[in-house]
Scaffold this motif. Structure first.
Motif, PDB file in Angstrom:
ATOM      1  N   PHE A  21      58.851  30.120   5.376  1.00 12.04           N
ATOM      2  CA  PHE A  21      57.680  29.251   5.257  1.00 12.04           C
ATOM      3  C   PHE A  21      58.099  27.805   4.998  1.00 12.04           C
ATOM      4  O   PHE A  21      57.574  26.872   5.604  1.00 12.04           O
ATOM      5  CB  PHE A  21      56.775  29.734   4.128  1.00 12.04           C
ATOM      6  N   THR A  24      59.877  26.315   8.113  1.00 12.09           N
ATOM      7  CA  THR A  24      58.904  25.935   9.132  1.00 12.09           C
ATOM      8  C   THR A  24      58.172  24.657   8.742  1.00 12.09           C
ATOM      9  O   THR A  24      57.949  23.763   9.577  1.00 12.09           O
ATOM     10  CB  THR A  24      57.907  27.074   9.365  1.00 12.09           C
ATOM     11  N   ASN A  25      57.802  24.533   7.490  1.00 13.09           N
ATOM     12  CA  ASN A  25      57.120  23.329   7.028  1.00 13.09           C
ATOM     13  C   ASN A  25      58.022  22.102   7.144  1.00 13.09           C
ATOM     14  O   ASN A  25      57.575  21.016   7.543  1.00 13.09           O
ATOM     15  CB  ASN A  25      56.662  23.510   5.581  1.00 13.09           C
ATOM     16  N   LYS A  28      58.253  21.157  10.742  1.00 13.96           N
ATOM     17  CA  LYS A  28      56.998  20.507  11.125  1.00 13.96           C
ATOM     18  C   LYS A  28      57.043  19.020  10.787  1.00 13.96           C
ATOM     19  O   LYS A  28      56.683  18.161  11.626  1.00 13.96           O
ATOM     20  CB  LYS A  28      55.821  21.166  10.398  1.00 13.96           C
ATOM     21  N   ASP A  59      52.639  30.428   9.530  1.00 13.16           N
ATOM     22  CA  ASP A  59      53.353  29.497   8.651  1.00 13.16           C
ATOM     23  C   ASP A  59      54.863  29.700   8.665  1.00 13.16           C
ATOM     24  O   ASP A  59      55.586  29.014   7.933  1.00 13.16           O
ATOM     25  CB  ASP A  59      52.871  29.598   7.188  1.00 13.16           C
ATOM     26  N   SER A  60      55.355  30.637   9.504  1.00 10.93           N
ATOM     27  CA  SER A  60      56.778  30.977   9.437  1.00 10.93           C
ATOM     28  C   SER A  60      57.484  30.958  10.779  1.00 10.93           C
ATOM     29  O   SER A  60      58.692  31.176  10.846  1.00 10.93           O
ATOM     30  CB  SER A  60      56.961  32.359   8.794  1.00 10.93           C
ATOM     31  N   ARG A 124      55.030  32.153  -0.109  1.00  6.15           N
ATOM     32  CA  ARG A 124      53.621  31.857   0.129  1.00  6.15           C
ATOM     33  C   ARG A 124      52.740  32.678  -0.801  1.00  6.15           C
ATOM     34  O   ARG A 124      53.003  33.860  -1.037  1.00  6.15           O
ATOM     35  CB  ARG A 124      53.261  32.149   1.587  1.00  6.15           C
TER      36      ARG A 124
END
Length: 419
Positions: A21, A24-25, A28, A59-60, A124
């Motif tokens: 998570f 990935t964030n 992003k 989210d992943s 998460r």
């Protein structure tokens, strides 16, 4: 980008990405800084030629692409997940004077290195807010809150020769001697650190323990990079930097799937529909879609086993990759890797033209071979694929080791595909 800046960014990315998570964030945010626009799967897409886009699922998992009139895409695939210890739903155990957390191993992790490490928790959390809306957020405790103590050798005289590890009873991290510990209060405290103060009820979570030791250089000449989650955040970083380094007119795609370590069979895994859905929306005309697939190449990037200097017999003598000697082409006669003579030759040619070293890996014929997202994607889409990786020691340990030269070299080779 030169090697020094590349590696410094890599160390920061590794430290900031304790879970898929968070990885990935972070990707992003890097994509946004590079001018990529976010798309949402539940909304209608209107794509403009010459622009750059990204999509996130669960989210992943993440896909980023340039939208070009050219159909010969260079695709780089990696995975965001790494073996770890995940929290069980009813995790709190109070006994023998301590509070412990019940955990479940995720993926094929080496258990022994998890003992006597300073651990923290991240992932998460879903909660009910003051408007009776279920929301999700990421948390990272960061503080060293837990440890899995070894059993003293005095109590197990055969510890160095016969000790085995029971996944149910032996690997429970201990947190405190305070018997008043309350898990929901603990999570609400973490939410408050993120300025979330209206959580009425804590629902489900996907939280994992991780080693708080930072990624770092190791070696007399900074020969190595040591870190958790090199498999496969190392490849994620290479793929991400590659697509951020090309012009929007260059046809390129980066795919980072979750759940590779447990078989990829999920909505956000490589066996799922994420990539195919994205490509079909990019090319709604079926003829265009097939033409794009058959004129494109997928570089499936996942770490490779470097020859272990203390266990050289575990490798085929003629196919024993060394750290800091270049990226590894992974080959398997039984299609556990998707490389074929055409895709291998193209990789060799590009690397040679750039003056970059490369190596080849074939596992010993009497030792089982792992696999990657490469064969899964090649089978599902019919895209020409090569499996490559960066030589790594201690794969699936809580702390892995790779050469400090190899990731930057692979980055240059991938960019060579776009020339």
């Amino acid at each position: 980008m030169d090697k020094k800046d590349f590696n410094e960014g890599l160390l920061g990315f590794l430290d900031a990405s304790p879970t898929p998570f968070h990885a990935t964030n972070n990707m992003k945010m890097m994509l946004q800084n590079a001018g990529f626009l976010r798309l949402y799967e539940e909304q209608k897409w209107r794509l403009d030629e010459g622009k750059k886009y990204y999509i996130i699922r669960n989210d992943s998992s993440l896909i980023a692409f340039t939208y070009s009139k050219n159909k010969n895409y260079v695709m780089v695939g990696a995975h965001t997940d790494s073996p770890n210890l995940k929290l069980k739903p009813n995790s709190v155990i109070k006994e023998h004077g301590v509070v412990k957390f019940g955990v479940e191993p995720y993926g094929g992790l080496l258990l022994n290195p998890w003992f006597d490490r300073d651990l923290s928790l991240a992932g998460r959390v879903s909660y009910l807010d003051s408007n009776n809306t279920i929301k999700d957020t990421l948390i990272d405790v960061k503080k060293k809150i837990a440890i899995i103590p070894s059993l003293a050798i005095h109590l197990d005289e055969k510890a160095n020769s016969e000790r085995t590890i029971n996944k149910q009873t032996d690997i429970l991290p201990i947190l405190t001697t305070n018997d008043d510990f309350n898990f929901e209060d603990f999570i609400k405290w973490q939410l408050e650190k993120n300025d979330i103060r209206d959580a009425k009820e804590i629902y489900a979570n996907e939280l994992s323990f991780y080693d708080t030791q930072k990624a770092s250089y190791v070696g007399l000449r900074d020969d190595f990079i040591a870190s958790a989650r090199l498999d496969n955040l190392l490849s994620c970083y290479v793929g991400l930097l590659s697509i951020c380094s090309v012009e929007a007119s260059t046809p390129m795609m980066f795919i980072a799937n979750d759940h590779e370590e447990v078989g990829s069979e999920s909505t956000s895994g490589a066996s799922g529909s994420f990539l195919e859905n994205t490509l079909r929306r990019m090319y709604p005309d079926y003829e265009d879609y097939i033409q794009m697939l058959r004129s494109s190449t997928l570089i499936s990037a996942d770490n490779a086993h470097a020859v272990h200097p203390n266990y050289p017999s575990k490798h085929d003598k003629e196919h024993s990759p060394k750290m800091n000697k270049g990226a590894v082409i992974k080959i398997n006669a039984n299609q556990r890797y998707a490389s074929n003579s055409k895709t291998i030759s193209k990789f060799m040619n590009i690397a040679s033209n750039l003056g970059e070293e490369y190596q080849q890996f074939v596992t010993r014929s009497d030792i089982g071979c792992g696999s990657t997202i490469g064969p899964l994607t090649a089978t599902r889409l019919g895209i020409e694929t090569i499996d490559v990786g960066l030589p790594t020691l201690g794969m699936h340990s809580i702390r892995e080791l790779a050469g400090s030269e190899d990731a930057h070299s692979l980055y240059k080779i991938i960019l060579g595909y776009t020339l």
